[in-house]
Motif scaffolding. Structure first.
Motif, PDB file in Angstrom:
ATOM      1  N   VAL A  16      47.395  39.986  40.240  1.00 56.69           N
ATOM      2  CA  VAL A  16      48.132  39.977  41.496  1.00 56.69           C
ATOM      3  C   VAL A  16      47.131  39.856  42.640  1.00 56.69           C
ATOM      4  O   VAL A  16      45.957  40.209  42.490  1.00 56.69           O
ATOM      5  CB  VAL A  16      49.007  41.237  41.660  1.00 56.69           C
ATOM      6  CG1 VAL A  16      50.105  41.265  40.618  1.00 56.69           C
ATOM      7  CG2 VAL A  16      48.162  42.488  41.588  1.00 56.69           C
ATOM      8  N   ALA A  17      47.578  39.362  43.765  1.00 55.23           N
ATOM      9  CA  ALA A  17      46.699  39.162  44.912  1.00 55.23           C
ATOM     10  C   ALA A  17      47.294  39.805  46.152  1.00 55.23           C
ATOM     11  O   ALA A  17      48.504  39.707  46.399  1.00 55.23           O
ATOM     12  CB  ALA A  17      46.466  37.680  45.165  1.00 55.23           C
ATOM     13  N   LYS A  18      46.445  40.463  46.907  1.00 50.94           N
ATOM     14  CA  LYS A  18      46.824  41.016  48.200  1.00 50.94           C
ATOM     15  C   LYS A  18      46.076  40.203  49.250  1.00 50.94           C
ATOM     16  O   LYS A  18      44.851  40.097  49.205  1.00 50.94           O
ATOM     17  CB  LYS A  18      46.436  42.490  48.271  1.00 50.94           C
ATOM     18  CG  LYS A  18      46.711  43.146  49.589  1.00 50.94           C
ATOM     19  CD  LYS A  18      46.251  44.587  49.570  1.00 50.94           C
ATOM     20  CE  LYS A  18      46.497  45.253  50.906  1.00 50.94           C
ATOM     21  NZ  LYS A  18      46.017  46.633  50.910  1.00 50.94           N
ATOM     22  N   VAL A  19      46.808  39.623  50.176  1.00 49.62           N
ATOM     23  CA  VAL A  19      46.188  38.776  51.197  1.00 49.62           C
ATOM     24  C   VAL A  19      45.858  39.642  52.413  1.00 49.62           C
ATOM     25  O   VAL A  19      46.739  40.284  52.985  1.00 49.62           O
ATOM     26  CB  VAL A  19      47.119  37.612  51.586  1.00 49.62           C
ATOM     27  CG1 VAL A  19      46.470  36.742  52.650  1.00 49.62           C
ATOM     28  CG2 VAL A  19      47.458  36.783  50.365  1.00 49.62           C
ATOM     29  N   VAL A  20      44.591  39.652  52.782  1.00 46.30           N
ATOM     30  CA  VAL A  20      44.124  40.393  53.948  1.00 46.30           C
ATOM     31  C   VAL A  20      43.411  39.415  54.886  1.00 46.30           C
ATOM     32  O   VAL A  20      43.281  38.219  54.579  1.00 46.30           O
ATOM     33  CB  VAL A  20      43.183  41.548  53.540  1.00 46.30           C
ATOM     34  CG1 VAL A  20      43.940  42.586  52.728  1.00 46.30           C
ATOM     35  CG2 VAL A  20      41.999  41.043  52.764  1.00 46.30           C
ATOM     36  N   LYS A  21      42.952  39.920  56.005  1.00 43.00           N
ATOM     37  CA  LYS A  21      42.343  39.058  57.024  1.00 43.00           C
ATOM     38  C   LYS A  21      41.150  38.280  56.487  1.00 43.00           C
ATOM     39  O   LYS A  21      40.961  37.118  56.816  1.00 43.00           O
ATOM     40  CB  LYS A  21      41.915  39.925  58.210  1.00 43.00           C
ATOM     41  CG  LYS A  21      41.385  39.128  59.382  1.00 43.00           C
ATOM     42  CD  LYS A  21      41.272  39.967  60.625  1.00 43.00           C
ATOM     43  CE  LYS A  21      40.150  40.979  60.463  1.00 43.00           C
ATOM     44  NZ  LYS A  21      39.865  41.694  61.724  1.00 43.00           N
ATOM     45  N   GLY A  22      40.350  38.883  55.632  1.00 42.24           N
ATOM     46  CA  GLY A  22      39.153  38.225  55.109  1.00 42.24           C
ATOM     47  C   GLY A  22      39.383  37.363  53.885  1.00 42.24           C
ATOM     48  O   GLY A  22      38.456  36.738  53.391  1.00 42.24           O
TER      49      GLY A  22
END
Length: 93
Positions: A16-22
């Motif tokens: 799974v992937a969590k999208v953050v600013k970086g």
């Protein structure tokens, strides 16, 4: 089989992937099942940043959440339907 006489089975590992600013932060979920082959069964889900930790957490969760299923010899006595989240499970003798 482990030291407690339980059979452990890894069913699925999902990334799974969590999208953050970086960018993206990847994690893993693991689904496992544990049983003694004599009417006690449990399943567990574990989440972690690395696969081995997710599997370990899932196995511990499965051991904690075991239930007893009434058997007729070595099979079920009657058909069983169940739901968990969006999943439907149907087991028949």
């Amino acid at each position: 089989k482990n030291e407690e006489g339980l059979q452990e089975k890894l069913i699925q590992v999902n990334r799974v992937a969590k999208v953050v600013k970086g960018g993206r932060i990847f994690g893993f979920t693991a689904l496992t099942a544990v049983g003694d082959g004599n009417g006690r069964v449990g399943f567990g889900r574990g989440k972690a940043r690395e696969v081995p930790l997710a599997i370990q957490k899932a196995m511990e969760s499965a051991r904690r959440n075991m239930i007893s299923v009434s058997l007729d010899g070595n099979t079920l006595q009657y058909p069983v339907k169940a739901r968990h989240g969006a999943s439907k499970v149907y087991m028949q003798p």
